[in-house]
Write an enzyme that holds these catalytic residues in place. Structure first.
Site, PDB file in Angstrom:
ATOM      1  N   CYS A 150     -22.977 -72.066 -36.669  1.00  0.00           N
ATOM      2  CA  CYS A 150     -23.464 -73.033 -35.536  1.00  0.00           C
ATOM      3  C   CYS A 150     -23.869 -74.195 -36.321  1.00  0.00           C
ATOM      4  CB  CYS A 150     -24.839 -72.538 -35.113  1.00  0.00           C
ATOM      5  SG  CYS A 150     -25.447 -73.675 -33.784  1.00  0.00           S
TER       6      CYS A 150
ATOM      7  N   ILE B  66     -12.426 -70.594 -33.547  1.00  0.00           N
ATOM      8  CA  ILE B  66     -13.187 -71.458 -34.199  1.00  0.00           C
ATOM      9  C   ILE B  66     -14.504 -71.559 -33.559  1.00  0.00           C
ATOM     10  CG2 ILE B  66     -11.585 -72.721 -35.678  1.00  0.00           C
ATOM     11  CD1 ILE B  66     -12.112 -74.991 -33.398  1.00  0.00           C
ATOM     12  N   ASN B  67     -15.761 -71.846 -34.186  1.00  0.00           N
ATOM     13  CA  ASN B  67     -16.852 -72.281 -33.544  1.00  0.00           C
ATOM     14  C   ASN B  67     -16.701 -74.055 -33.402  1.00  0.00           C
ATOM     15  OD1 ASN B  67     -19.737 -72.810 -32.644  1.00  0.00           O
ATOM     16  ND2 ASN B  67     -20.246 -71.185 -34.027  1.00  0.00           N
ATOM     17  N   THR B  68     -17.705 -74.624 -32.881  1.00  0.00           N
ATOM     18  CA  THR B  68     -17.469 -76.211 -32.688  1.00  0.00           C
ATOM     19  C   THR B  68     -17.171 -76.981 -33.792  1.00  0.00           C
ATOM     20  OG1 THR B  68     -19.914 -76.400 -32.548  1.00  0.00           O
ATOM     21  CG2 THR B  68     -18.651 -76.073 -30.346  1.00  0.00           C
TER      22      THR B  68
ATOM     23  N   ASN C  99     -23.706 -61.785 -29.996  1.00  0.00           N
ATOM     24  CA  ASN C  99     -23.453 -62.860 -30.823  1.00  0.00           C
ATOM     25  C   ASN C  99     -24.837 -62.976 -31.380  1.00  0.00           C
ATOM     26  OD1 ASN C  99     -23.989 -65.835 -31.396  1.00  0.00           O
ATOM     27  ND2 ASN C  99     -21.702 -65.460 -31.267  1.00  0.00           N
TER      28      ASN C  99
END
Ligand SMILES: Cc1cc2nc3c(=O)[nH]c(=O)nc-3n(C[C@H](O)[C@H](O)[C@H](O)COP(=O)(O)O)c2cc1C
Length: 303
Positions: A129, A191-193, A98
């Protein structure tokens, strides 16, 4: 049930992949299960140089979820390739690197370092991020930048497959998914956060030193499922779906809306052996549904 899945030219022995930032560099979880049991491991976000991350506190529990603002603390790519990767069972389980960088050029330099690494099956490009000042969501919210980062990573990573990790913090996830596809991504992950915050009324302070953080865990699952459903309908490249997966049924929901594989994040914090158990639980549920392979089920949602 044949549990294997193909994604971006990589074969996973099953669709269970541990999500970046929630499973260390893999080795930390060996007391809880056999890493070779997993379909894949996406390691903690890696940058060119080591990073200390954000000041603490940077984790707080919320209703059915958790907020984090780690800020990509990591050992840096050199330490990972020299000392962490060799300890992973990369011949049996797909290792996903990543990547985090704060400029398009830096993403290229980072990707170049993995081009000839046989232990890394797939690059996951984190343009999503929410906890860093430069790069991160700023990239993931701009389709032009998503395309440029993807093109840059593709141009430097030779034949290594590239998966772009998308942010849910956008108005239209299909625009982001298409930008990754246009840039040459072999796959997307999402999904990311979700950007969020928590406050303490007694101290009159935010709970996180960074003030805002990223929400994950069961609370985000309906948002994640909607994003994966929309993104899978918008592009032809495969997807890894994640967000709040905490049982086999959750995992199959993501596959039903079109995901080829799933990733488990916060579930690893709830139970460190969760991802290992999930492999068996998914197999049992697939048997119960009478499936013999994933092609019979993936993306077959009737709408
Ligand atoms: C503590 C923590 C650290 C994370 N670090 C990263 C990271 O370094 N790179 C990344 O792409 N995603 C990172 N994520 C996001 C997860 O990989 C995942 O996309 C997200 O948590 C949603 O899945 P979940 O609800 O199963 O946790 C992190 C999440 C958490 C909770």
């Amino acid at each position: 049930m044949d549990m294997r899945v193909q994604i971006a030219g990589v074969e996973l022995k099953n669709p269970v992949v541990t999500a970046s930032g929630t499973f260390g560099y893999g080795q930390e979880f060996t007391p809880y299960g056999d890493l070779k049991k997993l379909g894949g491991i996406s390691v903690k976000g890696l940058s060119l140089k080591p990073r200390k991350g954000n000041p603490m506190p940077r984790l707080v529990e919320t209703a059915s979820g958790m907020l984090n603002a780690i800020g990509i603390q990591n050992v840096g790519v050199e330490e990972f390739l020299g000392n962490k990767l060799p300890k992973l069972p990369w011949k049996e389980t797909a290792i996903i690197a990543n990547l985090y960088a704060s400029s398009v050029e830096e993403f290229g330099d980072l990707a170049g370092l993995f081009a000839d690494e046989e232990g890394v099956a797939l690059l996951e490009v984190n343009v999503s991020c929410p906890n860093v000042k430069a790069g991160g969501s700023a990239f993931g919210q701009d389709p032009t930048l998503i395309r440029k980062v993807t093109e840059m990573v593709r141009s430097r990573s030779k034949d290594k497959p590239v998966m772009v990790k998308l942010s849910p913090n956008v108005t239209d996830i299909t625009v982001a998914a298409r930008a990754a596809e246009e840039g040459g991504a072999h796959a997307i992950s999402l999904i990311n956060t979700i950007s969020g915050m928590a406050v303490d009324i007694r101290r009159r302070r935010p709970c996180l030193a960074n003030v805002v953080g990223g929400l994950s865990g069961p609370a985000v699952k309906p948002v994640a499922l909607r994003c994966v459903h929309q993104a899978c309908n918008a592009v032809t490249i495969p997807a890894m779906g994640m967000g709040g997966i905490s049982c086999a049924q959750d995992a199959l929901e993501f596959i039903l809306v079109g995901a080829h594989a799933i990733q488990v994040g916060t579930g690893n914090f709830i139970r460190p052996d969760f991802s290992f158990r999930l492999v068996d639980e998914i197999e049992a549920l697939a048997d119960e549904l009478g499936l013999s392979n994933w092609d019979e089920f993936r993306g077959t949602l009737q709408v």
